[in-house]
Motif scaffolding. Sequence first.
Motif, PDB file in Angstrom:
ATOM      1  N   LEU A 181      -3.831 -12.116  -0.639  1.00 29.56           N
ATOM      2  CA  LEU A 181      -4.000 -10.663  -0.518  1.00 29.56           C
ATOM      3  C   LEU A 181      -3.396  -9.944  -1.723  1.00 29.56           C
ATOM      4  O   LEU A 181      -3.824  -8.834  -2.059  1.00 29.56           O
ATOM      5  CB  LEU A 181      -3.363 -10.156   0.770  1.00 29.56           C
ATOM      6  CG  LEU A 181      -4.083 -10.535   2.062  1.00 29.56           C
ATOM      7  CD1 LEU A 181      -3.331  -9.963   3.266  1.00 29.56           C
ATOM      8  CD2 LEU A 181      -5.534 -10.040   2.057  1.00 29.56           C
TER       9      LEU A 181
ATOM     10  N   PHE B 166      -3.175  -3.383  -0.439  1.00 30.89           N
ATOM     11  CA  PHE B 166      -2.825  -4.687   0.109  1.00 30.89           C
ATOM     12  C   PHE B 166      -3.293  -4.874   1.550  1.00 30.89           C
ATOM     13  O   PHE B 166      -3.415  -6.011   2.012  1.00 30.89           O
ATOM     14  CB  PHE B 166      -1.316  -4.910   0.023  1.00 30.89           C
ATOM     15  CG  PHE B 166      -0.798  -4.966  -1.389  1.00 30.89           C
ATOM     16  CD1 PHE B 166      -1.341  -5.836  -2.318  1.00 30.89           C
ATOM     17  CD2 PHE B 166       0.237  -4.138  -1.797  1.00 30.89           C
ATOM     18  CE1 PHE B 166      -0.876  -5.883  -3.625  1.00 30.89           C
ATOM     19  CE2 PHE B 166       0.717  -4.185  -3.098  1.00 30.89           C
ATOM     20  CZ  PHE B 166       0.164  -5.056  -4.014  1.00 30.89           C
TER      21      PHE B 166
ATOM     22  N   CYS C 266      -5.557 -16.861   4.074  1.00 29.59           N
ATOM     23  CA  CYS C 266      -4.110 -16.760   3.914  1.00 29.59           C
ATOM     24  C   CYS C 266      -3.399 -17.920   4.607  1.00 29.59           C
ATOM     25  O   CYS C 266      -2.490 -18.540   4.030  1.00 29.59           O
ATOM     26  CB  CYS C 266      -3.610 -15.425   4.479  1.00 29.59           C
ATOM     27  SG  CYS C 266      -4.125 -13.977   3.536  1.00 29.59           S
TER      28      CYS C 266
ATOM     29  N   THR D  24       5.465 -15.394   3.042  1.00 33.13           N
ATOM     30  CA  THR D  24       5.355 -15.019   1.629  1.00 33.13           C
ATOM     31  C   THR D  24       4.193 -15.740   0.964  1.00 33.13           C
ATOM     32  O   THR D  24       3.395 -15.128   0.238  1.00 33.13           O
ATOM     33  CB  THR D  24       6.663 -15.342   0.885  1.00 33.13           C
ATOM     34  OG1 THR D  24       7.739 -14.629   1.512  1.00 33.13           O
ATOM     35  CG2 THR D  24       6.570 -14.920  -0.567  1.00 33.13           C
TER      36      THR D  24
ATOM     37  N   PHE E 130       5.555  -5.590  -3.931  1.00 33.60           N
ATOM     38  CA  PHE E 130       5.198  -6.886  -3.358  1.00 33.60           C
ATOM     39  C   PHE E 130       6.370  -7.860  -3.466  1.00 33.60           C
ATOM     40  O   PHE E 130       6.672  -8.595  -2.522  1.00 33.60           O
ATOM     41  CB  PHE E 130       3.975  -7.464  -4.063  1.00 33.60           C
ATOM     42  CG  PHE E 130       3.573  -8.811  -3.535  1.00 33.60           C
ATOM     43  CD1 PHE E 130       2.779  -8.912  -2.398  1.00 33.60           C
ATOM     44  CD2 PHE E 130       4.007  -9.969  -4.158  1.00 33.60           C
ATOM     45  CE1 PHE E 130       2.436 -10.155  -1.894  1.00 33.60           C
ATOM     46  CE2 PHE E 130       3.662 -11.218  -3.658  1.00 33.60           C
ATOM     47  CZ  PHE E 130       2.867 -11.312  -2.524  1.00 33.60           C
TER      48      PHE E 130
ATOM     49  N   SER F 123       0.746 -14.475   1.965  1.00 33.72           N
ATOM     50  CA  SER F 123       0.362 -13.153   1.457  1.00 33.72           C
ATOM     51  C   SER F 123      -0.190 -13.203   0.042  1.00 33.72           C
ATOM     52  O   SER F 123      -0.747 -12.209  -0.436  1.00 33.72           O
ATOM     53  CB  SER F 123       1.569 -12.211   1.500  1.00 33.72           C
ATOM     54  OG  SER F 123       2.582 -12.659   0.615  1.00 33.72           O
TER      55      SER F 123
END
Length: 280
Positions: A66, A89, A107, A60, A42, A63
């Motif tokens: 998640l 993911f 998100c 970034t 990640f 995310s």
Amino acid sequence: MSTTMQLHLQSVPARNGRLWIRHGFKVFQRQPVALAGLFGLFLFAGFVAMLIPGIGLLLTMASLPLLSLGFMLATHLVLQKKMPTAGVFVAPLKLTAERRRSQLLLCLGYAGAMLVIGLLSDWIDGGSTRDLQKLIAENADNEAIANAATDPRLFWGLATRMGLMGLLSVPYWHAPALVHWGGQGVAQALFSSTLALWRNKAAFAVNMLLWGALLMGVASAVSLVFALIGLSQVAPIVLMALGLMLSTVFYVSLYFSFVDCFMFGAPQDVLDEPKSTSPS
């Protein structure tokens, strides 16, 4: 994975904040390489995304919800004695179209909120944080860095940034998991997460205090030990490795705070009976 589970919001004692950390370490010990590899993957993906002009930072930040849910799914797999892979993911986006839409909205909302927090903090500190980061990146002399670090605006910008990020984490703490396992909508998931953290604020306070004490204790111990043996230059490398490990354990432990706050048929000792801890 698509079954909607009946989630029951409950109150837990303050001591459970310590148990979440303990369970996180136990699960990490079962699959240390796989779990640390997921976190490293990640970080690498985030680094690559940051190279994209204009939208890299937003991608970034978007995310991160998640990431937390992915580690909950990875922890669930380890408890089932299965090997977690990078698929955790993207698994939340492979359920129903409605849940995928809700996850993406979470998100986007998180990225938007983080952007506003960053802009507000930069306005409050007058750009002093960026100036300090630039000096450090350019390996400026110690006097210039020290002068920049004593700018009083730096404190207020940092306080604003950390305070607002802390507040933002409250509704997002459980929201992705509530969408994934509970089938809740965005607004309901954010509200349920906020209610869960408020109802169990003592446990979360203990959890955060213990994490803070653990991080400071590890940093102090490593710095002291390597200073005593005359290898102070090696300490940052060891601290970075330990920091990555502890970050992985932290994300693993999120699963147990979710199970505790929204008990859905989990046995009292989730580590003794892994196959009945949560929805499949």
